[in-house]
Design a protein around this motif. Structure first.
Motif, PDB file in Angstrom:
ATOM      1  N   GLN A  99       8.864   3.692 -11.302  1.00 32.89           N
ATOM      2  CA  GLN A  99       8.320   3.850 -12.646  1.00 32.89           C
ATOM      3  C   GLN A  99       7.935   5.296 -12.926  1.00 32.89           C
ATOM      4  O   GLN A  99       7.354   5.604 -13.951  1.00 32.89           O
ATOM      5  N   GLY A 100       8.241   6.156 -11.997  1.00 38.52           N
ATOM      6  CA  GLY A 100       7.957   7.565 -12.193  1.00 38.52           C
ATOM      7  C   GLY A 100       6.483   7.900 -12.126  1.00 38.52           C
ATOM      8  O   GLY A 100       6.048   8.890 -12.692  1.00 38.52           O
ATOM      9  N   LEU A 101       5.740   7.048 -11.429  1.00 38.95           N
ATOM     10  CA  LEU A 101       4.301   7.281 -11.321  1.00 38.95           C
ATOM     11  C   LEU A 101       3.978   7.873  -9.957  1.00 38.95           C
ATOM     12  O   LEU A 101       4.589   7.518  -8.967  1.00 38.95           O
ATOM     13  N   PRO A 102       3.032   8.740  -9.949  1.00 44.59           N
ATOM     14  CA  PRO A 102       2.603   9.278  -8.658  1.00 44.59           C
ATOM     15  C   PRO A 102       1.703   8.269  -7.959  1.00 44.59           C
ATOM     16  O   PRO A 102       1.067   7.456  -8.615  1.00 44.59           O
ATOM     17  N   THR A 103       1.692   8.300  -6.666  1.00 46.43           N
ATOM     18  CA  THR A 103       0.709   7.470  -5.956  1.00 46.43           C
ATOM     19  C   THR A 103      -0.118   8.373  -5.060  1.00 46.43           C
ATOM     20  O   THR A 103       0.354   9.386  -4.581  1.00 46.43           O
ATOM     21  N   CYS A 104      -1.330   7.981  -4.874  1.00 43.80           N
ATOM     22  CA  CYS A 104      -2.155   8.716  -3.929  1.00 43.80           C
ATOM     23  C   CYS A 104      -2.479   7.760  -2.796  1.00 43.80           C
ATOM     24  O   CYS A 104      -1.953   6.672  -2.732  1.00 43.80           O
ATOM     25  N   ASP A 105      -3.361   8.163  -1.944  1.00 42.96           N
ATOM     26  CA  ASP A 105      -3.627   7.363  -0.756  1.00 42.96           C
ATOM     27  C   ASP A 105      -4.698   6.305  -0.957  1.00 42.96           C
ATOM     28  O   ASP A 105      -5.147   5.706  -0.003  1.00 42.96           O
ATOM     29  N   LEU A 106      -5.074   6.087  -2.201  1.00 41.24           N
ATOM     30  CA  LEU A 106      -6.046   5.035  -2.467  1.00 41.24           C
ATOM     31  C   LEU A 106      -5.479   3.694  -2.036  1.00 41.24           C
ATOM     32  O   LEU A 106      -4.312   3.415  -2.259  1.00 41.24           O
ATOM     33  N   VAL A 107      -6.314   2.893  -1.452  1.00 44.34           N
ATOM     34  CA  VAL A 107      -5.884   1.555  -1.064  1.00 44.34           C
ATOM     35  C   VAL A 107      -6.199   0.595  -2.198  1.00 44.34           C
ATOM     36  O   VAL A 107      -7.322   0.525  -2.672  1.00 44.34           O
ATOM     37  N   LEU A 108      -5.163  -0.093  -2.622  1.00 47.08           N
ATOM     38  CA  LEU A 108      -5.348  -1.069  -3.690  1.00 47.08           C
ATOM     39  C   LEU A 108      -5.875  -2.361  -3.079  1.00 47.08           C
ATOM     40  O   LEU A 108      -5.181  -3.019  -2.325  1.00 47.08           O
ATOM     41  N   ASP A 109      -7.088  -2.708  -3.408  1.00 44.21           N
ATOM     42  CA  ASP A 109      -7.689  -3.911  -2.858  1.00 44.21           C
ATOM     43  C   ASP A 109      -7.811  -4.963  -3.954  1.00 44.21           C
ATOM     44  O   ASP A 109      -8.755  -4.965  -4.731  1.00 44.21           O
ATOM     45  N   ALA A 116       4.073   1.706  -3.366  1.00 43.11           N
ATOM     46  CA  ALA A 116       4.551   3.083  -3.471  1.00 43.11           C
ATOM     47  C   ALA A 116       5.970   3.105  -4.035  1.00 43.11           C
ATOM     48  O   ALA A 116       6.306   3.948  -4.866  1.00 43.11           O
ATOM     49  N   THR A 117       6.794   2.154  -3.598  1.00 43.87           N
ATOM     50  CA  THR A 117       8.176   2.071  -4.085  1.00 43.87           C
ATOM     51  C   THR A 117       8.202   1.761  -5.573  1.00 43.87           C
ATOM     52  O   THR A 117       8.923   2.389  -6.338  1.00 43.87           O
ATOM     53  N   MET A 118       7.381   0.814  -5.987  1.00 46.37           N
ATOM     54  CA  MET A 118       7.324   0.438  -7.400  1.00 46.37           C
ATOM     55  C   MET A 118       6.835   1.598  -8.255  1.00 46.37           C
ATOM     56  O   MET A 118       7.337   1.841  -9.343  1.00 46.37           O
ATOM     57  N   ALA A 119       5.862   2.285  -7.766  1.00 45.04           N
ATOM     58  CA  ALA A 119       5.311   3.422  -8.503  1.00 45.04           C
ATOM     59  C   ALA A 119       6.373   4.506  -8.655  1.00 45.04           C
ATOM     60  O   ALA A 119       6.524   5.091  -9.729  1.00 45.04           O
ATOM     61  N   ARG A 120       7.139   4.741  -7.599  1.00 49.68           N
ATOM     62  CA  ARG A 120       8.200   5.745  -7.661  1.00 49.68           C
ATOM     63  C   ARG A 120       9.247   5.363  -8.692  1.00 49.68           C
ATOM     64  O   ARG A 120       9.706   6.195  -9.454  1.00 49.68           O
ATOM     65  N   PRO A 175      -3.815   3.077  -7.673  1.00 54.51           N
ATOM     66  CA  PRO A 175      -3.384   4.195  -6.830  1.00 54.51           C
ATOM     67  C   PRO A 175      -2.543   5.217  -7.586  1.00 54.51           C
ATOM     68  O   PRO A 175      -2.295   6.304  -7.091  1.00 54.51           O
ATOM     69  N   ALA A 176      -2.085   4.876  -8.769  1.00 50.45           N
ATOM     70  CA  ALA A 176      -1.257   5.812  -9.526  1.00 50.45           C
ATOM     71  C   ALA A 176      -2.083   6.638 -10.505  1.00 50.45           C
ATOM     72  O   ALA A 176      -2.012   7.856 -10.533  1.00 50.45           O
ATOM     73  N   ARG A 193      -0.560  -6.097 -13.518  1.00 48.83           N
ATOM     74  CA  ARG A 193      -0.268  -4.675 -13.574  1.00 48.83           C
ATOM     75  C   ARG A 193      -1.514  -3.912 -14.003  1.00 48.83           C
ATOM     76  O   ARG A 193      -2.423  -4.487 -14.584  1.00 48.83           O
ATOM     77  N   CYS A 194      -1.475  -2.637 -13.748  1.00 53.11           N
ATOM     78  CA  CYS A 194      -2.615  -1.800 -14.111  1.00 53.11           C
ATOM     79  C   CYS A 194      -2.738  -1.761 -15.633  1.00 53.11           C
ATOM     80  O   CYS A 194      -1.763  -1.475 -16.325  1.00 53.11           O
ATOM     81  N   PRO A 195      -3.916  -2.063 -16.167  1.00 51.56           N
ATOM     82  CA  PRO A 195      -4.088  -2.056 -17.623  1.00 51.56           C
ATOM     83  C   PRO A 195      -3.976  -0.647 -18.214  1.00 51.56           C
ATOM     84  O   PRO A 195      -3.755  -0.491 -19.411  1.00 51.56           O
ATOM     85  N   ALA A 196      -4.100   0.356 -17.394  1.00 49.17           N
ATOM     86  CA  ALA A 196      -4.054   1.734 -17.899  1.00 49.17           C
ATOM     87  C   ALA A 196      -2.642   2.309 -17.888  1.00 49.17           C
ATOM     88  O   ALA A 196      -2.155   2.802 -18.905  1.00 49.17           O
ATOM     89  N   CYS A 197      -1.940   2.232 -16.753  1.00 50.00           N
ATOM     90  CA  CYS A 197      -0.632   2.890 -16.658  1.00 50.00           C
ATOM     91  C   CYS A 197       0.510   1.889 -16.550  1.00 50.00           C
ATOM     92  O   CYS A 197       1.668   2.257 -16.655  1.00 50.00           O
ATOM     93  N   GLY A 198       0.206   0.610 -16.340  1.00 44.13           N
ATOM     94  CA  GLY A 198       1.262  -0.400 -16.296  1.00 44.13           C
ATOM     95  C   GLY A 198       1.925  -0.564 -14.947  1.00 44.13           C
ATOM     96  O   GLY A 198       2.922  -1.267 -14.834  1.00 44.13           O
ATOM     97  N   LEU A 199       1.407   0.057 -13.932  1.00 42.50           N
ATOM     98  CA  LEU A 199       1.972  -0.106 -12.588  1.00 42.50           C
ATOM     99  C   LEU A 199       1.872  -1.559 -12.162  1.00 42.50           C
ATOM    100  O   LEU A 199       0.818  -2.170 -12.222  1.00 42.50           O
TER     101      LEU A 199
END
Ligand code: ZN
Length: 61
Positions: free
Chosen positions: A19-29, A13-17, A38-39, A51-57
């Motif tokens: 990077q200016g990305l929103p996070t939801c409550d999805l659990v990253l497994d 959640a901290t990393m997403a913040r 989750p972003a 990192r996420c191939p879509a948004c780079g998180l």
């Protein structure tokens, strides 16, 4: 285990913040065959990804 998991979700959640990305409550497994970012909610296979191939998180490892 529960504690480590909680910590990882917090880091994520901290990393997403940062990077200016929103996070939801999805659990990253990361140990699942397929997981959902989750972003941006993209589905992908976490094996071999830092990192996420879509948004780079970045995922905490
Ligand atoms: Zn993403």
């Amino acid at each position: 285990m529960a504690k480590a998991h909680e910590l990882r979700q917090q880091q994520l959640a901290t990393m997403a913040r940062r990077q200016g990305l929103p996070t939801c409550d999805l659990v990253l497994d990361l140990s699942a065959a397929e997981t959902q970012c989750p972003a941006c909610r993209a589905r992908f296979q976490p094996a071999g990804h830092e990192r996420c191939p879509a948004c780079g998180l970045r995922f905490p490892r």
